[in-house]
Design a protein around this motif. Sequence first.
Motif, PDB file in Angstrom:
ATOM      1  N   ASN A 198      34.588  39.174  36.660  1.00 12.74           N
ATOM      2  CA  ASN A 198      34.828  38.449  35.413  1.00 12.74           C
ATOM      3  C   ASN A 198      34.407  39.367  34.272  1.00 12.74           C
ATOM      4  OD1 ASN A 198      34.590  36.827  33.104  1.00 12.74           O
ATOM      5  ND2 ASN A 198      34.171  35.000  34.317  1.00 12.74           N
ATOM      6  N   ALA A 199      35.386  39.932  33.566  1.00 14.66           N
ATOM      7  CA  ALA A 199      35.095  40.921  32.524  1.00 14.66           C
ATOM      8  C   ALA A 199      34.261  40.334  31.392  1.00 14.66           C
ATOM      9  CB  ALA A 199      36.404  41.483  31.971  1.00 14.66           C
ATOM     10  N   SER A 200      34.447  39.069  31.090  1.00 15.87           N
ATOM     11  CA  SER A 200      33.700  38.470  29.986  1.00 15.87           C
ATOM     12  C   SER A 200      32.211  38.347  30.309  1.00 15.87           C
ATOM     13  CB  SER A 200      34.266  37.089  29.632  1.00 15.87           C
ATOM     14  OG  SER A 200      34.107  36.188  30.707  1.00 15.87           O
ATOM     15  N   GLY A 202      30.890  40.404  32.841  1.00 16.41           N
ATOM     16  CA  GLY A 202      30.493  41.710  33.341  1.00 16.41           C
ATOM     17  C   GLY A 202      29.906  41.687  34.730  1.00 16.41           C
ATOM     18  N   GLU A 203      30.386  40.756  35.571  1.00 19.94           N
ATOM     19  CA  GLU A 203      29.862  40.664  36.935  1.00 19.94           C
ATOM     20  C   GLU A 203      30.891  40.017  37.859  1.00 19.94           C
ATOM     21  OE1 GLU A 203      26.494  38.060  37.305  1.00 19.94           O
ATOM     22  OE2 GLU A 203      27.258  36.671  35.793  1.00 19.94           O
ATOM     23  N   PHE A 204      30.645  40.177  39.166  1.00 18.14           N
ATOM     24  CA  PHE A 204      31.491  39.544  40.174  1.00 18.14           C
ATOM     25  C   PHE A 204      30.952  38.145  40.456  1.00 18.14           C
ATOM     26  CE2 PHE A 204      32.469  43.956  40.716  1.00 18.14           C
ATOM     27  CZ  PHE A 204      33.769  44.001  41.218  1.00 18.14           C
ATOM     28  N   ILE A 205      31.832  37.153  40.364  1.00 19.77           N
ATOM     29  CA  ILE A 205      31.415  35.777  40.596  1.00 19.77           C
ATOM     30  C   ILE A 205      32.396  35.111  41.567  1.00 19.77           C
ATOM     31  CG2 ILE A 205      30.371  35.638  38.297  1.00 19.77           C
ATOM     32  CD1 ILE A 205      32.713  33.980  37.379  1.00 19.77           C
ATOM     33  N   VAL A 214      41.725  41.254  35.422  1.00 19.60           N
ATOM     34  CA  VAL A 214      41.050  42.242  34.583  1.00 19.60           C
ATOM     35  C   VAL A 214      41.892  42.471  33.336  1.00 19.60           C
ATOM     36  CG1 VAL A 214      40.177  44.599  34.460  1.00 19.60           C
ATOM     37  CG2 VAL A 214      40.042  43.326  36.612  1.00 19.60           C
ATOM     38  N   PRO A 215      41.332  42.313  32.137  1.00 15.69           N
ATOM     39  CA  PRO A 215      42.130  42.460  30.915  1.00 15.69           C
ATOM     40  C   PRO A 215      42.588  43.896  30.712  1.00 15.69           C
ATOM     41  CG  PRO A 215      39.807  42.242  30.381  1.00 15.69           C
ATOM     42  CD  PRO A 215      39.929  41.972  31.851  1.00 15.69           C
TER      43      PRO A 215
END
Length: 224
Positions: A198-200, A202-205, A214-215
């Motif tokens: 999740n780029a917003s 900054g981690e893998f969820i 990914v934007p």
Amino acid sequence: MPMNRIIKGLNEFHNNYFNSHREMFEQLSHGQAPEILFITCSDSRIDPNLLTQTQPGELFIIRNVGNIIPAFGTLNCGEGAGIEYAVYALGIKNIIICGHSHCGAMKGLLQVGSLAEEMPLVYDWLKHHAEATRRLVLDNYKDYKGEKLLRLTIEQNILTQIENLETYPLIRARLHSGQLNLHAWFYEIEAGEILAYNASQGEFIPLEKGLFPVPDPLAAMRSS
């Protein structure tokens, strides 16, 4: 696993699964139309169709040691040819790069010098195409050790390969026009769970909370 088990499996496939899905295979014989390119590691513990519960013909799959995508312009790059075919010829709309926990390639990357004599081809592959990941981790995460360091390296490698994908002109064009999405996934073998970047945040969820493509960084810059 003995080869006679493989032969037994082939016979069971033909006599059971194939016969009960004969119509599907007859349709597939006329062509394929997958919408997803799934890029993952060669590790025997990873089965993209099992993970995603998809049928033959639904995923176009590229596998190699460490789910690595050499940057555009690399000579004799089979991965680049596969990407180009998937996007241009098949009209793929989503590309997933899926790394995984306990990745042997990333373990090797963290001690890549020791591979030079024993596995020179693996050494060359990692040194040439994963050095950016190694340098990023070693320069920025000096306090990380053991499993925590390996996990971080695997995650950073997934994101590095997303960046390498974005060096392909065809990928950039399709991202810019909104015809393509990129996804960074982490498969946790022991939990049977997929995490998505999740780029917003900054981690893998956990993926169950959303798709999290990914934007496109250049598109974001152009719109700002």
